[in-house]
Design an enzyme around this catalytic site. Structure first.
Site, PDB file in Angstrom:
ATOM      1  N   HIS A 255       0.845  -1.206   0.000  1.00 42.16           N
ATOM      2  CA  HIS A 255       0.000   0.000   0.000  1.00 42.16           C
ATOM      3  C   HIS A 255       0.878   1.254   0.000  1.00 42.16           C
ATOM      4  O   HIS A 255       0.574   2.237   0.687  1.00 42.16           O
ATOM      5  CB  HIS A 255      -0.933  -0.006   1.217  1.00 42.16           C
ATOM      6  N   ASP A 319      -0.611  -5.264   5.520  1.00 44.08           N
ATOM      7  CA  ASP A 319      -1.588  -6.098   4.811  1.00 44.08           C
ATOM      8  C   ASP A 319      -1.341  -6.110   3.308  1.00 44.08           C
ATOM      9  O   ASP A 319      -0.703  -5.216   2.754  1.00 44.08           O
ATOM     10  CB  ASP A 319      -3.014  -5.568   5.082  1.00 44.08           C
ATOM     11  N   GLU A 320      -1.910  -7.123   2.710  1.00 41.91           N
ATOM     12  CA  GLU A 320      -2.095  -7.205   1.256  1.00 41.91           C
ATOM     13  C   GLU A 320      -0.841  -6.895   0.443  1.00 41.91           C
ATOM     14  O   GLU A 320      -0.921  -6.222  -0.579  1.00 41.91           O
ATOM     15  CB  GLU A 320      -3.234  -6.265   0.832  1.00 41.91           C
ATOM     16  N   ASN A 321       0.278  -7.392   0.896  1.00 44.31           N
ATOM     17  CA  ASN A 321       1.472  -7.274   0.067  1.00 44.31           C
ATOM     18  C   ASN A 321       1.608  -8.565  -0.716  1.00 44.31           C
ATOM     19  O   ASN A 321       1.958  -9.600  -0.168  1.00 44.31           O
ATOM     20  CB  ASN A 321       2.710  -7.053   0.937  1.00 44.31           C
TER      21      ASN A 321
END
Ligand code: ACM
Length: 678
Positions: A255, A319-321
């Protein structure tokens, strides 16, 4: 033994019996731990006064002063004393606030209070000033009236929270929300005894906090929309007065589009043209964990900003890497091999551990989304559980797993209010469920947070996405587990929700602001009729693939005026369920009332001067009218012609489709009614 069981059974039966009527009588939220009622009442008159019996506390003085304004505002009473006194000046005050300590805010803060209301006076006792702040909110919720007086009913309440962490996260990166928007939501949080504001300050779509060390971050990656350090301090102080801790989040290493727009040299893909992201979703730009400059940068940044946030905790996202740019970078692959880091998860843990050390030096504890839960992550980290079991995680997401592995943990899975799901779902999200945990493990479950991601939310609509559903989450996190009767909650929440308006929250009134704008200030009654039965598409269906809307798209549309739990649709669904189960004339009459309103709205809608935005509602308005008219005829037992039947089916099918990013929330009930020829 048998007698003993009868005794226990009677005790349980008595306590259930004695609690239930009180929940029917009083509209308190969150419901207190114990409450009993007496045949007494404290009548509110202009002579009402408050005395403070405790060490000087800005929290108590402010809360007591605001209490008096809110009470006077609700009752119209011209109070003779508009401010609280100290006990020495006013031993005979009608409300006495007694506490012994001024608390610093942390996860050990004692928020318990005891409230006693009699004919003659009101005593609010707590160990800390924060307990007093919590108790004053309960007292305000108790204000009642007859036709001729306002009064507080005689009660005795002993209350304390079930969980120490009862938070609301607001994402200010996808859409920026200025200080006044944050403050009004902090006020609303305090009104329902929430105590953590998690400030999601950095994401792909913008870097929202001023850095004097790295001015490029806001110069290049905020579109000019960010908080100055003075504003941050102001918000933190404001929250502190309300007994609310503030946890900042700087989301790394993924992000990271905004950070890398300012500092592309810290990115994992050399030569990539980083820019502020305008769409929603999960993107590739990721900090390079193998570059020592990344840590130098983050240490300098964190050293600068952590003093603005006195709380013990600091959220690093995590998150969400998906590691796409890591996979594409040969040097990063070599680094992984050289350091025996088999997966990208291992590499991220390498990064997290280094960040944890930086934060430790700054006297901060690391919080991260549940992706940070890997075998080598130190248990000093707090795991923020957000993903569900359908993502291959155990039941309850990672919350239980984290607690069992020795981490403190908080829950957001089930509290994603941006998914626009029903209040019932959030209310019935029980953090611990039926899992058997040791006392130690249970204590590691600190609580939870509602998450207000703002891809589809501007300051015009954010309040209506947070409230009233977050009141139900606040109760889930404060009240005993056994308080879980949905119907009773739906009754109690009504007055609590609308009273938030007193604090400047716009969750109700902005509906009309949007509809007036759409109609160019014409009569919006037909639009309100539609709004009351339509809900925004759920679970991100509104923004397919994250590219239908950009951050600069209009969020002033009909879907933005609509809310979860569309009130008339919810009421109608119940009526039809009751009617089809056991038809009565009374229910039929009520159903017909709705159908008549839905039938006639089209005439009013048709009379409006049209514009392109209003035109988008034509199919909704027209087909709802057609369907309702036919159903009225069905209920009146008129003969339905073949053409009318055909038209009904066609119109119903149109209503079943998505229109202008909303769903007609009682379309199944309309269909069921047609199949039920009574
Ligand atoms: C998250 O929703 N990506 C934490």
């Amino acid at each position: 033994m048998k007698r003993f069981f009868i005794f226990i059974f009677s005790l349980v039966a008595y306590s259930c019996w004695s609690q239930m009527p009180l929940q029917e009588t009083f509209n308190l939220m969150p419901w207190p731990k114990t409450i009993s009622a007496q045949e007494q009442q404290f009548t509110l008159t202009p002579d009402l006064s408050i005395a403070i019996d405790g060490p000087k506390s800005n929290r108590v003085t402010t809360a007591a002063t605001k209490f008096l304004r809110r009470l006077s505002g609700r009752t119209g009473l011209f109070l003779k004393e508009g401010f609280p006194s100290t006990i020495n000046n006013r031993k005979d005050a009608s409300i006495i606030l007694t506490y012994t300590t001024v608390s610093t805010l942390n996860i050990k803060t004692d928020e318990a209070y005891k409230l006693t209301v009699t004919n003659n006076n009101i005593h609010l006792n707590a160990s800390t000033d924060v307990g007093i702040v919590r108790g004053l909110e309960t007292l305000l919720q108790l204000i009642s009236n007859t036709a001729t007086t306002y009064y507080i009913p005689g009660v005795s309440i002993t209350d304390e929270p079930r969980f120490v962490w009862r938070g609301l996260m607001i994402d200010v990166s996808r859409h920026f929300h200025p200080v006044h928007v944050i403050k009004r939501n902090l006020e609303a949080m305090a009104a329902v005894k929430m105590n953590v504001f998690h400030w999601h300050l950095v994401d792909d779509q913008g870097f929202r906090i001023q850095s004097k060390t790295f001015p490029e971050l806001t110069d290049l990656a905020s579109d000019g929309l960010f908080y100055t350090q003075e504003q941050i301090q102001d918000v933190v102080a404001y929250a502190n007065t309300l007994g609310i801790r503030v946890i900042p989040e700087i989301d790394v290493p993924g992000h990271a589009s905004a950070i890398l727009t300012a500092f592309p040299n810290l990115g994992s893909k050399p030569g990539y043209e980083y820019s502020i992201e305008r769409n929603s979703g999960v993107f590739d730009p990721t900090l390079d964990p193998t570059n020592e400059d990344t840590y130098v940068f983050l240490e300098q940044l964190f050293t600068e900003i952590t003093p603005l946030f006195p709380d013990d905790y600091f959220h690093i996202g995590g998150d969400e890497n998906e590691g796409k740019h890591w996979d594409e970078n040969k040097d990063i692959q070599k680094f992984k091999a050289a350091h025996n880091l088999k997966t990208n998860h291992d590499l991220q843990t390498y990064f997290n551990i280094k960040i944890e050390k930086i934060l430790h030096k700054l006297d901060k504890k690391l919080v991260g989304w549940d992706e940070i839960l890997t075998p080598t992550m130190p248990t000093t980290a707090v795991i923020h559980s957000w993903r569900g079991e359908n993502e291959g995680l155990p039941k309850g997401g990672t919350l239980i797993e984290a607690a069992q592995k020795g981490y403190n943990t908080i829950l957001s899975n089930g509290f994603y209010i941006d998914r626009m799901e029903s209040i019932e779902k959030h209310y019935l999200t029980e953090p611990i469920g039926n899992v058997t945990l040791s006392e130690e493990e249970t204590a590691r479950i600190l609580g939870g947070e509602a998450t207000m991601w703002s891809e589809l939310t501007t300051s015009l609509t954010i309040d209506s996405r947070i409230w009233p559903r977050t009141i139900a989450i606040a109760e889930r996190l404060w009240s005993p587990k056994t308080i879980n009767d949905v119907n009773n909650m739906l009754k109690r929440i009504q007055p609590i929700s609308f009273r938030l308006e007193e604090l400047g929250v716009t969750h109700i009134k902005n509906r009309d602001v949007i509809l007036r704008s759409m109609s160019n200030n014409q009569d919006i009654s037909s639009l309100i009729t539609l709004q009351k039965v339509c809900e925004p598409l759920k679970i991100y269906a509104r923004n397919k693939d994250g590219i239908e809307y950009q951050t600069y798209s209009p969020f002033t549309l009909f879907a933005d005026a609509c809310v979860a739990d569309a009130p008339d649709a919810v009421a109608f669904n119940r009526l039809v369920a009751n009617y089809t189960a056991a038809p009565t004339t009374k229910t039929k009459t009520e159903i017909k009332k709705y159908l008549t309103t839905w039938n006639t709205q089209y005439e009013a809608f048709s009379a409006l001067d049209k514009n392109p935005t209003l035109n988008t509602l034509e199919p909704l308005s027209k087909n709802l009218s057609v369907v309702s008219k036919t159903l009225l005829d069905v209920l009146d037992q008129k003969t339905i012609s073949k053409t009318a039947k055909q038209q009904f089916t066609e119109s119903l099918n149109i209503l079943k489709q998505d229109h202008v990013d909303v769903e007609v929330a009682m379309v199944n009930a309309l269909e069921n009614l047609a199949k039920f020829p009574k």
